[in-house]
Design a protein around this motif. Structure first.
Motif, short mmCIF file in Angstrom:
data_model
loop_
_atom_site.label_atom_id
_atom_site.label_comp_id
_atom_site.label_asym_id
_atom_site.label_seq_id
_atom_site.Cartn_x
_atom_site.Cartn_y
_atom_site.Cartn_z
N TYR A 33 0.84 -1.20 0.00
CA TYR A 33 0.00 0.00 0.00
C TYR A 33 0.87 1.25 0.00
CZ TYR A 33 -3.42 -3.34 1.91
OH TYR A 33 -4.23 -4.43 2.12
N TYR A 48 -3.01 0.44 -4.03
CA TYR A 48 -2.84 -0.86 -3.37
C TYR A 48 -2.55 -1.92 -4.41
CZ TYR A 48 -5.18 -5.27 -2.06
OH TYR A 48 -5.52 -6.57 -1.89
N ALA A 98 -4.38 -9.72 2.41
CA ALA A 98 -5.23 -8.53 2.33
C ALA A 98 -6.67 -8.96 2.49
CB ALA A 98 -5.04 -7.83 1.01
N GLY A 99 -7.41 -8.21 3.26
CA GLY A 99 -8.83 -8.49 3.42
C GLY A 99 -9.09 -9.58 4.44
N GLN A 106 -1.04 -4.27 8.62
CA GLN A 106 -0.11 -3.54 7.78
C GLN A 106 1.07 -3.05 8.61
OE1 GLN A 106 -1.90 -0.50 5.33
NE2 GLN A 106 -3.62 -1.82 4.78
N GLN B 31 -14.36 -6.43 9.76
CA GLN B 31 -13.89 -7.71 10.27
C GLN B 31 -12.65 -7.63 11.14
OE1 GLN B 31 -14.23 -11.00 7.23
NE2 GLN B 31 -14.31 -9.26 5.84
N SER B 32 -11.80 -6.67 10.89
CA SER B 32 -10.57 -6.60 11.68
C SER B 32 -10.27 -5.15 12.03
CB SER B 32 -9.40 -7.25 10.94
OG SER B 32 -9.36 -6.90 9.58
N PHE B 34 -7.54 -2.35 14.19
CA PHE B 34 -6.13 -2.15 14.53
C PHE B 34 -5.95 -0.85 15.27
CE2 PHE B 34 -5.04 -5.46 11.50
CZ PHE B 34 -6.05 -5.37 10.56
N TYR B 36 -2.72 1.81 15.90
CA TYR B 36 -1.36 2.19 15.57
C TYR B 36 -0.96 3.37 16.45
CZ TYR B 36 -1.40 -0.62 11.28
OH TYR B 36 -1.44 -1.66 10.38
N LEU B 46 2.26 -0.54 14.46
CA LEU B 46 1.15 -1.38 14.91
C LEU B 46 1.37 -1.80 16.37
CD1 LEU B 46 -1.42 -3.03 14.11
CD2 LEU B 46 0.14 -4.92 13.59
N PHE B 49 -4.04 -5.53 17.44
CA PHE B 49 -5.09 -5.84 16.49
C PHE B 49 -6.08 -6.79 17.16
CE2 PHE B 49 -3.57 -10.07 15.46
CZ PHE B 49 -2.19 -9.98 15.63
N TYR B 51 -9.89 -9.09 16.36
CA TYR B 51 -10.84 -9.56 15.36
C TYR B 51 -12.18 -9.97 15.96
CZ TYR B 51 -6.61 -9.92 12.54
OH TYR B 51 -5.44 -9.65 11.89
N ASN B 92 -10.83 -2.68 8.87
CA ASN B 92 -10.95 -3.35 7.57
C ASN B 92 -12.44 -3.54 7.30
OD1 ASN B 92 -10.60 -6.73 6.43
ND2 ASN B 92 -10.32 -4.88 5.22
N ALA B 97 -12.91 -4.71 1.26
CA ALA B 97 -12.26 -5.78 2.03
C ALA B 97 -10.75 -5.79 1.90
CB ALA B 97 -12.83 -7.13 1.63
N SER B 98 -10.22 -5.21 0.81
CA SER B 98 -8.78 -5.25 0.63
C SER B 98 -8.07 -4.08 1.30
CB SER B 98 -8.45 -5.26 -0.86
OG SER B 98 -8.99 -4.11 -1.48
N LYS B 99 -8.82 -3.12 1.81
CA LYS B 99 -8.20 -1.93 2.37
C LYS B 99 -8.37 -1.86 3.88
CE LYS B 99 -9.30 1.03 -1.57
NZ LYS B 99 -10.09 2.22 -1.97
N ILE B 100 -7.54 -1.06 4.48
CA ILE B 100 -7.73 -0.68 5.88
C ILE B 100 -7.99 0.82 5.89
CG2 ILE B 100 -6.62 -0.43 8.12
CD1 ILE B 100 -5.24 -3.06 7.64
N PHE B 102 -8.20 4.27 7.90
CA PHE B 102 -7.63 4.86 9.11
C PHE B 102 -8.46 6.04 9.59
CE2 PHE B 102 -3.52 2.83 9.71
CZ PHE B 102 -3.36 2.16 8.51
#
Lengths: 117, 112
Positions: A33, A48, A98-99, A106, B31-32, B34, B36, B46, B49, B51, B92, B97-100, B102
């Protein structure tokens, strides 16, 4: 290496010049990322990469910004015709997956501080 | 409504006390989660985390997740001056789903 590395750590350039920023993710991490953080601001997602899939470029602020990831490892973020508003810290992060759950934490590199004069 | 919301602070806590940092999120399917820590001039690090609903403890840090209420919190026990930093909550979301995503961070200051 043990962590994400980025180079250069600092870059000063003149308005209108092109710059390239490099990111070397943690070995074995499939996701990479790029973020941008202006002074005192939050993280702005840029792009990404996940494995061999097409990158998610939805955060790139203009067509002057582009990025590539060669061989699923090292990534380069290129900014063409830099503007003063591009001045920021550019952060790279990688994750094992990822996901979903597990493995998508990260880990960030130290960043590249870009100053456009 | 922002996807991830945090109070920007600054939150000032006396040394030795418990610092409580809160974060809410909008995507119920997230789903997840975090936390930081970011020192001034440094990149995010980090620290926790989580879940599953409930508490997760790691040393002086406890992350708490309540999916029904869509909030996640971070407790720091026995706060030290070295805990003074900006704390970023990240989520997340199911929608991306592929990103976090912030939050903008809460600035924490531990006063001796």
């Amino acid at each position: 290496g043990a962590g994400v590395s980025q180079s250069p750590s600092n870059k000063v350039t003149e308005k209108g010049k092109d710059v390239e920023l490099r990111c070397d993710p943690i070995s074995g991490h499939t996701a990479l990322y790029w973020y941008r953080q202006s002074l005192g601001q939050g993280l702005e997602f840029l792009i990404y990469f996940q494995g061999n899939s097409a990158p998610d470029k939805s955060g790139l602020p203009s067509d002057r910004f582009s990025a590539e990831r060669t061989g699923g490892s090292v990534s380069t973020l290129t900014i063409q015709r830099t503007q003063q508003e591009d001045s920021a810290v550019y952060l790279c992060a990688s994750s094992r997956l990822a996901g979903g759950s597990w493995g998508n934490e990260q880990f960030f590199g130290p960043g590249t501080r870009l100053t456009v004069l | 409504q922002k996807e991830v919301e945090q109070n920007s602070g600054p939150l000032s806590v006396p040394e030795g006390a418990i610092a409580s940092l809160n974060c809410t999120y909008s995507d119920r399917g997230s789903q997840s989660f975090f936390w930081y820590r970011q020192y001034s001039g440094k990149s995010p690090e980090l620290i926790m985390f989580i879940y599953s609903n409930g508490d997760k403890e790691d040393g002086r840090f406890t992350a708490q997740l309540n999916k029904a209420s869509q909030y996640v919190s971070l407790l720091i026990r026995d706060s030290q001056p070295s805990d003074s930093a900006t704390y970023l909550c990240a989520v997340n979301p199911l929608s991306s789903a592929s990103k976090i995503i912030f939050g903008s961070g809460t600035r924490l200051s531990i006063r001796p």
